[in-house]
Design a protein around this motif. Sequence first.
Motif, PDB file in Angstrom:
ATOM      1  N   ALA A 177       0.825  -1.205   0.000  1.00 47.52           N
ATOM      2  CA  ALA A 177       0.000   0.000   0.000  1.00 47.52           C
ATOM      3  C   ALA A 177       0.859   1.256   0.000  1.00 47.52           C
ATOM      4  O   ALA A 177       0.563   2.230  -0.709  1.00 47.52           O
ATOM      5  CB  ALA A 177      -0.930  -0.009   1.217  1.00 47.52           C
ATOM      6  N   TYR A 181       1.021   4.292  -2.788  1.00 47.59           N
ATOM      7  CA  TYR A 181       0.802   5.667  -2.339  1.00 47.59           C
ATOM      8  C   TYR A 181       1.989   6.571  -2.679  1.00 47.59           C
ATOM      9  O   TYR A 181       1.814   7.729  -3.060  1.00 47.59           O
ATOM     10  CB  TYR A 181       0.559   5.672  -0.829  1.00 47.59           C
ATOM     11  N   SER A 187      -0.611  -1.343  -8.742  1.00 47.88           N
ATOM     12  CA  SER A 187      -1.734  -2.221  -8.422  1.00 47.88           C
ATOM     13  C   SER A 187      -1.359  -3.218  -7.337  1.00 47.88           C
ATOM     14  O   SER A 187      -0.232  -3.717  -7.290  1.00 47.88           O
ATOM     15  CB  SER A 187      -2.182  -2.987  -9.673  1.00 47.88           C
ATOM     16  N   TYR A 188      -2.342  -3.516  -6.498  1.00 51.44           N
ATOM     17  CA  TYR A 188      -2.180  -4.506  -5.427  1.00 51.44           C
ATOM     18  C   TYR A 188      -2.962  -5.756  -5.818  1.00 51.44           C
ATOM     19  O   TYR A 188      -4.176  -5.702  -6.034  1.00 51.44           O
ATOM     20  CB  TYR A 188      -2.708  -3.930  -4.116  1.00 51.44           C
ATOM     21  N   ALA A 220      -6.986  -7.397  -9.143  1.00 47.14           N
ATOM     22  CA  ALA A 220      -6.540  -6.404  -8.151  1.00 47.14           C
ATOM     23  C   ALA A 220      -7.545  -6.236  -7.014  1.00 47.14           C
ATOM     24  O   ALA A 220      -8.741  -6.507  -7.157  1.00 47.14           O
ATOM     25  CB  ALA A 220      -6.283  -5.068  -8.835  1.00 47.14           C
ATOM     26  N   ALA A 221      -7.029  -5.788  -5.895  1.00 50.09           N
ATOM     27  CA  ALA A 221      -7.853  -5.487  -4.721  1.00 50.09           C
ATOM     28  C   ALA A 221      -7.373  -4.170  -4.137  1.00 50.09           C
ATOM     29  O   ALA A 221      -6.318  -3.652  -4.505  1.00 50.09           O
ATOM     30  CB  ALA A 221      -7.731  -6.611  -3.692  1.00 50.09           C
ATOM     31  N   ALA A 222      -8.166  -3.629  -3.227  1.00 56.32           N
ATOM     32  CA  ALA A 222      -7.796  -2.374  -2.561  1.00 56.32           C
ATOM     33  C   ALA A 222      -7.146  -2.697  -1.222  1.00 56.32           C
ATOM     34  O   ALA A 222      -7.799  -3.261  -0.339  1.00 56.32           O
ATOM     35  CB  ALA A 222      -9.027  -1.504  -2.356  1.00 56.32           C
ATOM     36  N   PRO A 223      -5.866  -2.382  -1.039  1.00 56.60           N
ATOM     37  CA  PRO A 223      -5.216  -2.680   0.235  1.00 56.60           C
ATOM     38  C   PRO A 223      -5.629  -1.692   1.313  1.00 56.60           C
ATOM     39  O   PRO A 223      -6.119  -0.597   1.026  1.00 56.60           O
ATOM     40  CB  PRO A 223      -3.732  -2.526  -0.093  1.00 56.60           C
ATOM     41  N   GLN A 224      -5.422  -2.082   2.543  1.00 55.96           N
ATOM     42  CA  GLN A 224      -5.608  -1.147   3.648  1.00 55.96           C
ATOM     43  C   GLN A 224      -4.530  -0.065   3.572  1.00 55.96           C
ATOM     44  O   GLN A 224      -3.419  -0.327   3.119  1.00 55.96           O
ATOM     45  CB  GLN A 224      -5.496  -1.881   4.990  1.00 55.96           C
TER      46      GLN A 224
END
Length: 356
Positions: A177, A181, A187-188, A220-224
């Motif tokens: 993440a 940023y 991409s994660y 892909a996914a959204a990381p914390q």
Amino acid sequence: MNAPLKEPELIVRREGAAGVIRLNRPKAINALTLQMARGIDAALDGFAADPEVALVLIEGAGERGLCAGGDIRGLYDSAQQGGDLGPVFWREEYLLNARIASFAKPYVALMDGLVMGGGVGISAHGSHRIVSETTKVAMPEVGIGFFPDVGGSYLLSRSPGEIGSYFGLTGAIMNGADAIYAGFADSYVPQSAWPALRDALTQAPAATAAQVRGIVARFAAAPQPGAAELHRDRIDAAFAHDTVEEIVSALSRYGSEFARATLQALQSKSPTSLKVTLKLLREARRLPSLRACLIAEYRAALQVFVSADFVEGIRAAVIDKDRSPKWQPSRLEDVSDDIVARYFVGRGEKELQFPD
């Protein structure tokens, strides 16, 4: 009885429509040598000319990481012996970094595990940069008397706020993440989905940049949010200053656990490297391109190679592993403007000629 054949340090092959480059020194976490850098460049020659290759995929062998950096043991030996490996290696490495950034076909970097120093140079300038929950990205060069190179000054100076100053000066590790940023990745993708992602990429019949983004987006996914984003306000306030002494003073005043840990990290680094790094990052903000930043880095690297701190930093970290470097000078206040100026003398431009 014949001895077993030694595996190559670099494996280059076609897999479907993908040109695959695999760094193959897993015991050394795929640390990059001069011959490997030359091999990657040659592989890009072949893939660029091959109409059957739709994209390039770079990855690391083993489970520990894509690449833990350059082969600093080799650089140490050369510096000790009065050799020229540093100038030669950095020249070819920086030319490769610039080539990756401008490569015409999609360049996909699988940034799993450790991705440090030279590993950043062969991944974070790519067009598609994938991270996961295992990713640990760092530019820890200030801990060995060096500075964030391989275009690190370009990437860090373009991170939001003072995030780049924080990571460049502390050498702190970014998780996936944080890397997104800070602008080091795009991409994660959870590690469990990497085999399917890799299959989809290698089996793609065509691959424009948009098509590759579409493939990656399916997995892909959204990381914390990472620590850097969570501490953004504190980082911006402390690292907005233009001298290392002012940054240290600000952190000393805040007194939070984060500030104390950050201050402790700074205090373990080469004082000269801290000042050189901060100046490189501030100047990089005004430079127009990655290539311009690489030229500035090459000038500074030529001075690093003949400095006492570089040899001492590698000795303490890699040779003797006592983690107790004796920096010269040992205090920030003793690193004069004249000492820092040596790293910004005009030189190296003739050697570092980027092709049109």
